[in-house]
Design an enzyme around this catalytic site. Structure first.
Site, PDB file in Angstrom:
ATOM      1  N   GLU A 246      -0.887  -3.250  -7.678  1.00 43.81           N
ATOM      2  CA  GLU A 246       0.256  -3.251  -6.774  1.00 43.81           C
ATOM      3  C   GLU A 246       0.634  -4.639  -6.280  1.00 43.81           C
ATOM      4  O   GLU A 246      -0.230  -5.481  -6.020  1.00 43.81           O
ATOM      5  CB  GLU A 246      -0.049  -2.352  -5.569  1.00 43.81           C
ATOM      6  CG  GLU A 246      -0.262  -0.917  -5.993  1.00 43.81           C
ATOM      7  CD  GLU A 246      -0.481   0.039  -4.846  1.00 43.81           C
ATOM      8  OE1 GLU A 246      -0.122   1.219  -5.005  1.00 43.81           O
ATOM      9  OE2 GLU A 246      -1.003  -0.377  -3.785  1.00 43.81           O
TER      10      GLU A 246
ATOM     11  N   GLU B 276      -4.895   1.324  -9.207  1.00 48.94           N
ATOM     12  CA  GLU B 276      -3.845   0.822  -8.319  1.00 48.94           C
ATOM     13  C   GLU B 276      -3.642  -0.639  -8.700  1.00 48.94           C
ATOM     14  O   GLU B 276      -4.565  -1.442  -8.580  1.00 48.94           O
ATOM     15  CB  GLU B 276      -4.251   0.931  -6.842  1.00 48.94           C
ATOM     16  CG  GLU B 276      -4.267   2.328  -6.295  1.00 48.94           C
ATOM     17  CD  GLU B 276      -2.885   2.934  -6.067  1.00 48.94           C
ATOM     18  OE1 GLU B 276      -1.863   2.321  -6.455  1.00 48.94           O
ATOM     19  OE2 GLU B 276      -2.830   4.037  -5.522  1.00 48.94           O
TER      20      GLU B 276
ATOM     21  N   GLU C 284       3.720  11.120   7.117  1.00 52.90           N
ATOM     22  CA  GLU C 284       2.276  11.343   7.133  1.00 52.90           C
ATOM     23  C   GLU C 284       1.719  11.559   8.537  1.00 52.90           C
ATOM     24  O   GLU C 284       0.908  12.450   8.751  1.00 52.90           O
ATOM     25  CB  GLU C 284       1.545  10.164   6.475  1.00 52.90           C
ATOM     26  CG  GLU C 284       1.799  10.058   4.988  1.00 52.90           C
ATOM     27  CD  GLU C 284       0.953   8.990   4.321  1.00 52.90           C
ATOM     28  OE1 GLU C 284      -0.156   8.695   4.821  1.00 52.90           O
ATOM     29  OE2 GLU C 284       1.402   8.442   3.296  1.00 52.90           O
TER      30      GLU C 284
ATOM     31  N   CYS D 277      -0.220   3.915   3.448  1.00 52.82           N
ATOM     32  CA  CYS D 277       0.027   3.087   2.273  1.00 52.82           C
ATOM     33  C   CYS D 277       0.717   3.969   1.239  1.00 52.82           C
ATOM     34  O   CYS D 277       0.348   5.119   1.060  1.00 52.82           O
ATOM     35  CB  CYS D 277      -1.252   2.487   1.719  1.00 52.82           C
ATOM     36  SG  CYS D 277      -2.670   3.572   1.728  1.00 52.82           S
TER      37      CYS D 277
ATOM     38  N   HIS E 227       4.473   3.862  -1.687  1.00 47.20           N
ATOM     39  CA  HIS E 227       5.372   3.144  -2.588  1.00 47.20           C
ATOM     40  C   HIS E 227       6.817   3.321  -2.145  1.00 47.20           C
ATOM     41  O   HIS E 227       7.236   4.449  -1.875  1.00 47.20           O
ATOM     42  CB  HIS E 227       5.226   3.697  -4.011  1.00 47.20           C
ATOM     43  CG  HIS E 227       3.818   3.784  -4.457  1.00 47.20           C
ATOM     44  ND1 HIS E 227       3.064   4.941  -4.347  1.00 47.20           N
ATOM     45  CD2 HIS E 227       2.989   2.856  -4.999  1.00 47.20           C
ATOM     46  CE1 HIS E 227       1.853   4.718  -4.812  1.00 47.20           C
ATOM     47  NE2 HIS E 227       1.780   3.467  -5.216  1.00 47.20           N
TER      48      HIS E 227
ATOM     49  N   HIS F 274      -0.288   4.928 -12.538  1.00 49.60           N
ATOM     50  CA  HIS F 274      -1.678   4.746 -12.121  1.00 49.60           C
ATOM     51  C   HIS F 274      -2.645   4.901 -13.291  1.00 49.60           C
ATOM     52  O   HIS F 274      -3.685   4.250 -13.327  1.00 49.60           O
ATOM     53  CB  HIS F 274      -2.021   5.706 -10.979  1.00 49.60           C
ATOM     54  CG  HIS F 274      -1.334   5.356  -9.695  1.00 49.60           C
ATOM     55  ND1 HIS F 274      -0.955   6.292  -8.773  1.00 49.60           N
ATOM     56  CD2 HIS F 274      -0.931   4.171  -9.200  1.00 49.60           C
ATOM     57  CE1 HIS F 274      -0.374   5.698  -7.752  1.00 49.60           C
ATOM     58  NE2 HIS F 274      -0.344   4.409  -7.990  1.00 49.60           N
TER      59      HIS F 274
END
Length: 169
Positions: free
Chosen positions: A112, A110, A85, A65, A67, A24
């Protein structure tokens, strides 16, 4: 525990692994996924990121959201994070993928290759308070109004992904 992201090229070919925060900082393209959940009224679930998050704390974003790990498919990772989460399981359908880059503040980016999933859910949550401060459902019309009036209350990537979602549906 140190977390790693999967670095990829625009064709989603694996280039290697990098510690998440370093990726990041460097703004390197990596795999990601986003989940949009809806209730029976067509309202979208939003989560407010926990205060302890290292970037974008206290901001509203989509249901989940994150990875995927090197050994996971995008779908497996999305279902894992729903459980980690929100404490839930939901059927998901992959809708599209695209590449974006967003400045999330504090010298972090970000960048992605994001696979976007949708699903429905209308039951109880068991929130992981280290990740999620609260959740709520909102109509897309009211969401657009809130974002236009208070854009600082929403994550940068969510605003980008939401616009991309609208182009597909």
């Amino acid at each position: 525990m140190e977390e790693f992201v999967v670095l990829v090229n625009p064709k989603d070919e694996v280039l290697g692994l990098m510690e998440k925060q370093q990726a990041h900082i460097n703004g390197l393209l990596h795999r990601a996924f986003s989940v949009f959940l809806f209730n029976e009224n067509g309202e979208m679930l939003l989560q407010k990121r926990a205060a302890e998050k290292y970037h974008s704390p206290h901001q509203w974003t989509n249901a989940v959201c994150s990875h995927p790990r090197i050994e996971e498919t995008y779908l497996e990772a999305a279902k894992r994070r729903l459980n980690e989460e929100l404490g839930i399981d939901a059927e998901l359908s992959q809708k599209f993928n695209f590449i974006y880059k967003a400045d999330v503040g504090g010298g972090l980016w970000e960048h992605e290759l994001d696979h976007v999933f949708t699903g429905t859910y209308h039951s109880e949550f068991n929130l992981n308070k280290d990740e999620v401060a609260e959740v709520r459902y909102i109509s897309l019309e009211n969401l657009d109004k809130e974002i236009s009036e208070h854009p600082e209350q929403f994550t940068e990537w969510f605003k980008i992904i939401l616009e991309e979602y609208k182009h597909h549906f």
